[in-house]
Each structure stands twice: as structure tokens, then as C-alpha cells.
Scaffold this motif. Sequence first.
Motif, mmCIF file in Angstrom:
data_model
loop_
_atom_site.group_PDB
_atom_site.id
_atom_site.type_symbol
_atom_site.label_atom_id
_atom_site.label_comp_id
_atom_site.label_asym_id
_atom_site.label_seq_id
_atom_site.Cartn_x
_atom_site.Cartn_y
_atom_site.Cartn_z
ATOM 1 N N ALA A 79 19.878 13.082 -4.877
ATOM 2 C CA ALA A 79 21.381 12.609 -5.135
ATOM 3 C C ALA A 79 21.473 11.350 -5.840
ATOM 4 O O ALA A 79 22.713 10.865 -6.084
ATOM 5 N N GLY A 136 16.417 14.680 -0.389
ATOM 6 C CA GLY A 136 17.810 15.078 -0.609
ATOM 7 C C GLY A 136 18.658 13.775 -1.295
ATOM 8 O O GLY A 136 19.404 13.510 -2.158
ATOM 9 N N ALA A 137 18.681 12.525 -0.400
ATOM 10 C CA ALA A 137 18.989 11.358 -0.910
ATOM 11 C C ALA A 137 18.586 10.890 -2.266
ATOM 12 O O ALA A 137 19.595 10.522 -3.008
ATOM 13 N N HIS A 169 20.773 8.079 -4.453
ATOM 14 C CA HIS A 169 21.240 7.076 -3.621
ATOM 15 C C HIS A 169 20.091 6.898 -2.506
ATOM 16 O O HIS A 169 20.349 6.524 -1.386
ATOM 17 N N PRO A 194 23.217 14.660 1.986
ATOM 18 C CA PRO A 194 23.988 15.265 1.003
ATOM 19 C C PRO A 194 24.316 14.180 -0.094
ATOM 20 O O PRO A 194 24.551 13.197 -0.050
ATOM 21 N N GLY A 195 24.722 15.067 -1.384
ATOM 22 C CA GLY A 195 24.884 14.478 -2.603
ATOM 23 C C GLY A 195 26.464 13.678 -2.587
ATOM 24 O O GLY A 195 27.183 14.160 -1.629
#
Length: 250
Positions: free
Chosen positions: A133, A129-130, A135, A249-250
Motif C-alpha cells: 500500500a 499489505g502495508a 506505507h 489495509p491500503g
Amino acid sequence: MIDALRMAFGTLTVVPVPAPRVIDRKVAAGAMLLAPVAAAPLAAAAVLVVLACSAVRVPALACAGLALAAIALGSRGLHLDGLADTADGLGASYDRDRALEVMRRGDSGPTGVATLVLTLIVQCGALTGAVLAGHGEAAIAVAVLAGRGVLPLCCARGVPSARPDGLGATVAGSVRLPFAVLVPVVLAGVSTLAPGLPWWRGPVAVGVAFAAAGVLLFRCARRLGGITGDVLGGCVEAGVTAALLAMAPG
């Protein structure tokens, strides 16, 4: 300081360093306080993997798996092994001596294997997920440093060893509480500079990592009577997992 650095790097990484000339309480305390410093090469390796995967458009899930594999290789899988053994011990019996004996054997049972697999799935999912997003590099760096940063807390004064021998007995209660508290404060401050993240997300990840490790530490201290080397490894992985989730999370 030199012996503490040698102990930190020699225990927590595969970086080849000479053995400490002496290992006493002062050296043990220094080694635990310097754990985030020793983790810096692991964080750098994982960041390079994420950057390389992004450059050649490797799928995000594969990128996350490769980055976590680099960390595992760079630490000899020490903390993952400790997590599995701790889970086996906590799940084996309510008898303290029986639980410690299961942990000492080192062969992973069903509880340990399930815990290890589920933890790695969660870590991979959170890091994926990171990465998606944008990062991923910051997330893995903060998580690795925060995970190793929980070690001074686990070895703070007042935390006993569950056994009279082993790594836990060497480092248990060796770190003065003010220094154990200073480590997360410093890590939280440094994490505000993590590129690609809002200034507050890094400190939140550090706080969540310490909270997760603290819960496991409290459980092990009550259940086993203190810490062992395996418990330290389990707390590290709990911290890494929690930090990655906080930055997913983004």
C-alpha cells in the motif's frame, strides 16, 4: 534518568550501554516509561530495511520478513521468546505453580512454537499489505514504538508480579498510573504525523495495540497471579501484531 536509559537500552536492545549503577523501583519505572525511546533504533533499522528493499524492488513479503528479522536481531529475540514461553505457560496447566515452572524452563513446547509461528505469519502478512500500500515504513515504525509503549501499562501500580524474583518482580507496579496513561496519549499524538498514513490511522493502531496487550495482561494476571518478564515480552508482541493489522489495509 541515566540509569533508567541504561536499563531500557540494555534490556530491550542490543545497543551496547554501561550497566546501570543502581536498579531500584524509580529506575525500573523510568526504564519502562522510556521503552519507546529505547525502541527508536529498532524502528529506524526496520524503516531502513523497508526503504532499501523498496529501492531495489525486493518482493513485499521478503521485505516484511527482513524488516521483522532486523527487529528480532536488534532485541535479541527477547519478546518473541517471552511470547512463546507465555503461551506454553498458559497452555500447560490450570495450576499456577505448574504454569510458572513451565515458563521458567524456557524451552519452547508445541503451544509456544505454534503461537510464535502464527504470530510471525500474521505480522509478515500485515506488514506485506502495508508495504504494497506504500506505507510500510510508517507502519513498522508505529508498530515497534506502540509495542514497546505497552510496557508502562503492564508495569502500572496495581499490577503484581507473579514471582518474587526476576525482571517481572523488579518492574511490576513501578509505574504510576497517570504516567502509564500518558504514554499511549503521546504515542497516539506523534503517530498522527506518520508519513503516508491518514492522520487517524496511527492513533487507531496505537489504541488497538494497547487493547491487545491489555487483554493478554488481564489474562496473565488472573491466570498466573501477575506478570513475569515473559509476560511483558508477550504483551509487546501482541501490541506489535495488533498495530500492524490496524495499518495493513491500503
